[in-house]
Design an enzyme around this catalytic site. Structure first.
Site, PDB file in Angstrom:
ATOM      1  N   SER A 139       3.213  13.519  37.585  1.00 41.96           N
ATOM      2  CA  SER A 139       4.584  13.775  38.036  1.00 41.96           C
ATOM      3  C   SER A 139       4.588  13.756  39.556  1.00 41.96           C
ATOM      4  O   SER A 139       3.524  13.916  40.180  1.00 41.96           O
ATOM      5  CB  SER A 139       5.021  15.169  37.547  1.00 41.96           C
ATOM      6  OG  SER A 139       6.233  15.561  38.158  1.00 41.96           O
ATOM      7  N   TYR A 152       3.549  24.203  35.429  1.00 39.87           N
ATOM      8  CA  TYR A 152       3.740  22.750  35.386  1.00 39.87           C
ATOM      9  C   TYR A 152       3.059  22.092  36.587  1.00 39.87           C
ATOM     10  O   TYR A 152       2.357  21.086  36.453  1.00 39.87           O
ATOM     11  CB  TYR A 152       5.248  22.454  35.377  1.00 39.87           C
ATOM     12  CG  TYR A 152       5.617  21.002  35.178  1.00 39.87           C
ATOM     13  CD1 TYR A 152       5.764  20.472  33.901  1.00 39.87           C
ATOM     14  CD2 TYR A 152       5.836  20.161  36.263  1.00 39.87           C
ATOM     15  CE1 TYR A 152       6.117  19.145  33.709  1.00 39.87           C
ATOM     16  CE2 TYR A 152       6.190  18.835  36.086  1.00 39.87           C
ATOM     17  CZ  TYR A 152       6.335  18.328  34.801  1.00 39.87           C
ATOM     18  OH  TYR A 152       6.684  17.015  34.620  1.00 39.87           O
TER      19      TYR A 152
HETATM   20  P1  NAD Z   1      10.485  14.661  26.357  1.00 38.58           P
HETATM   21  O1  NAD Z   1      10.711  16.097  26.040  1.00 38.58           O
HETATM   22  O2  NAD Z   1      11.583  13.678  26.124  1.00 38.58           O
HETATM   23  O3  NAD Z   1       9.174  14.158  25.616  1.00 38.58           O
HETATM   24  C1  NAD Z   1       8.065  14.980  25.433  1.00 38.58           C
HETATM   25  C2  NAD Z   1       7.336  14.522  24.224  1.00 38.58           C
HETATM   26  O4  NAD Z   1       6.191  15.366  24.039  1.00 38.58           O
HETATM   27  C3  NAD Z   1       8.164  14.612  22.931  1.00 38.58           C
HETATM   28  O5  NAD Z   1       7.901  13.464  22.138  1.00 38.58           O
HETATM   29  C4  NAD Z   1       7.614  15.872  22.266  1.00 38.58           C
HETATM   30  O6  NAD Z   1       7.745  15.814  20.867  1.00 38.58           O
HETATM   31  C5  NAD Z   1       6.174  15.807  22.702  1.00 38.58           C
HETATM   32  N1  NAD Z   1       5.476  17.090  22.621  1.00 38.58           N
HETATM   33  C6  NAD Z   1       5.860  18.289  23.098  1.00 38.58           C
HETATM   34  N2  NAD Z   1       4.958  19.231  22.758  1.00 38.58           N
HETATM   35  C7  NAD Z   1       3.990  18.606  22.056  1.00 38.58           C
HETATM   36  C8  NAD Z   1       2.793  19.034  21.409  1.00 38.58           C
HETATM   37  N3  NAD Z   1       2.413  20.314  21.408  1.00 38.58           N
HETATM   38  N4  NAD Z   1       2.040  18.107  20.773  1.00 38.58           N
HETATM   39  C9  NAD Z   1       2.414  16.812  20.729  1.00 38.58           C
HETATM   40  N5  NAD Z   1       3.541  16.354  21.312  1.00 38.58           N
HETATM   41  C10 NAD Z   1       4.313  17.240  21.970  1.00 38.58           C
HETATM   42  O7  NAD Z   1      10.033  14.642  27.901  1.00 38.58           O
HETATM   43  P2  NAD Z   1       9.779  13.433  28.917  1.00 38.58           P
HETATM   44  O8  NAD Z   1      10.713  13.643  30.041  1.00 38.58           O
HETATM   45  O9  NAD Z   1       9.746  12.127  28.234  1.00 38.58           O
HETATM   46  O10 NAD Z   1       8.315  13.814  29.440  1.00 38.58           O
HETATM   47  C11 NAD Z   1       7.154  13.089  29.092  1.00 38.58           C
HETATM   48  C12 NAD Z   1       6.090  13.324  30.165  1.00 38.58           C
HETATM   49  O11 NAD Z   1       6.563  12.870  31.423  1.00 38.58           O
HETATM   50  C13 NAD Z   1       5.716  14.797  30.340  1.00 38.58           C
HETATM   51  O12 NAD Z   1       4.325  14.927  30.569  1.00 38.58           O
HETATM   52  C14 NAD Z   1       6.499  15.181  31.588  1.00 38.58           C
HETATM   53  O13 NAD Z   1       5.904  16.247  32.283  1.00 38.58           O
HETATM   54  C15 NAD Z   1       6.422  13.884  32.379  1.00 38.58           C
HETATM   55  N6  NAD Z   1       7.457  13.766  33.421  1.00 38.58           N
HETATM   56  C16 NAD Z   1       8.783  13.724  33.093  1.00 38.58           C
HETATM   57  C17 NAD Z   1       9.728  13.612  34.116  1.00 38.58           C
HETATM   58  C18 NAD Z   1      11.216  13.527  33.838  1.00 38.58           C
HETATM   59  O14 NAD Z   1      12.001  13.588  34.795  1.00 38.58           O
HETATM   60  N7  NAD Z   1      11.660  13.362  32.618  1.00 38.58           N
HETATM   61  C19 NAD Z   1       9.296  13.558  35.450  1.00 38.58           C
HETATM   62  C20 NAD Z   1       7.939  13.611  35.726  1.00 38.58           C
HETATM   63  C21 NAD Z   1       7.019  13.713  34.702  1.00 38.58           C
END
Ligand code: NAD
Length: 257
Positions: A139, A152
């Site tokens: 991130s 986080y």
């Molecule tokens: P999201 O909530 O849409 O997706 C998260 C996914 O992880 C989902 O499919 C959920 O089912 C799964 N998950 C959660 N807990 C779990 C567990 N215990 N075991 C297996 N799967 C699990 O979120 P996102 O925004 O797509 O985030 C995905 C990644 O990207 C994360 O690591 C997040 O930190 C990172 N990220 C997101 C953003 C953003 O702005 N959306 C920015 C930077 C980094």
């Protein structure tokens, strides 16, 4: 079809960035395992739909990324993998002195330790094949901090460190490991925060997006899941064979500030 014959595992990939990456890997010809902690008919239906859409082999394997054994079992059940994308992640926002211990433990387990366990399970097969790609989803918060997100930010900085060590251990063996550092991406988890922010700040949706959420993203635009997928496919390409142990920011300029 540059990834034809490659097997990919994407953790936490039933929505958002993980699903976007799984889709782009499948479109590039890889066979893909998608994953989450649930075992609902929709999870398997999602894999089926993605297979139909991309003509790739896509299947769903349930595994809870907060559990070390299940992280390792995911790789075993997938039959190993050539491409590992460590994407599963959760968030919690609170001051350090009020941060619930169980939330700290869950975030460290899912956002950081799971990547250690899956990587440990996947590397022997990659060494045997003489080829492998580990793509960790860190991130902008793996490179910078904000208040109230201690777990986080600690986890994401940890992911960047794990990325460097993995790259060094695997260097010269046809295996690379890099971290993608997204800025704000409009995924379901971010979408859900908008109504609360509107209430807290007394602003309409557009103003919250512009002045609160994207205030640190100089482009003034969300990054997209397709862009994350495209970056992951690039990291799996031959052009990226000497890119290892580094971070790629896809953040509209956040970390340039
Ligand atoms: P999201 O909530 O849409 O997706 C998260 C996914 O992880 C989902 O499919 C959920 O089912 C799964 N998950 C959660 N807990 C779990 C567990 N215990 N075991 C297996 N799967 C699990 O979120 P996102 O925004 O797509 O985030 C995905 C990644 O990207 C994360 O690591 C997040 O930190 C990172 N990220 C997101 C953003 C953003 O702005 N959306 C920015 C930077 C980094």
């Amino acid at each position: 079809m540059q990834l034809k014959g490659k097997r990919a595992v994407v953790t936490g990939s039933t929505s958002g960035i993980g699903l976007g990456i799984a889709r782009e890997l499948a479109r590039a010809g890889a066979s893909v395992v998608i994953n989450s902690f649930t075992d609902a008919p929709e999870d398997h239906a999602l894999a089926k739909d993605l297979a139909a859409e991309t003509s790739a082999d896509v299947r769903y394997i349930q595994a809870d990324m907060s559990k070390p054994d299940q992280c390792r079992a995911l790789i075993e059940q997938a039959g190993g993998c050539d491409i590992l994308v460590n994407n599963a992640g959760i968030q919690h926002v609170a001051r350090i002195e009020e941060f619930p211990v169980e939330k700290w433990d869950a975030i460290i387990a899912i956002n950081l330790s799971s990547a250690f366990h899956t990587t440990a399970a996947a590397l022997p097969g990659m060494y045997a094949a003489g080829w492998g790609r580990v793509v960790n989803i860190a991130s902008a918060h793996g490179l910078t901090a904000s208040p109230y997100k201690a777990a986080y930010i600690a986890a994401k900085h940890g992911v960047v460190g794990l990325t460097k060590t993995t790259a060094l251990e695997a260097a010269g063996k046809g295996i690379t490991c890099n971290a993608i550092c997204p800025g704000y991406v409009l995924t379901p988890i971010v979408e859900k925060q908008i109504p609360d922010q509107m209430k807290t700040h007394g602003m309409d949706r557009e103003t919250v997006i512009k002045e609160v959420m994207l205030s640190r993203q100089p482009s003034g635009e969300f990054a997209t899941v397709e862009q994350m997928g495209g970056t992951a496919v690039f990291l799996c390409s031959d052009a990226a064979a000497q890119i290892t142990g580094t971070t790629i920011s896809v953040d509209g300029g956040w970390t340039a500030l």
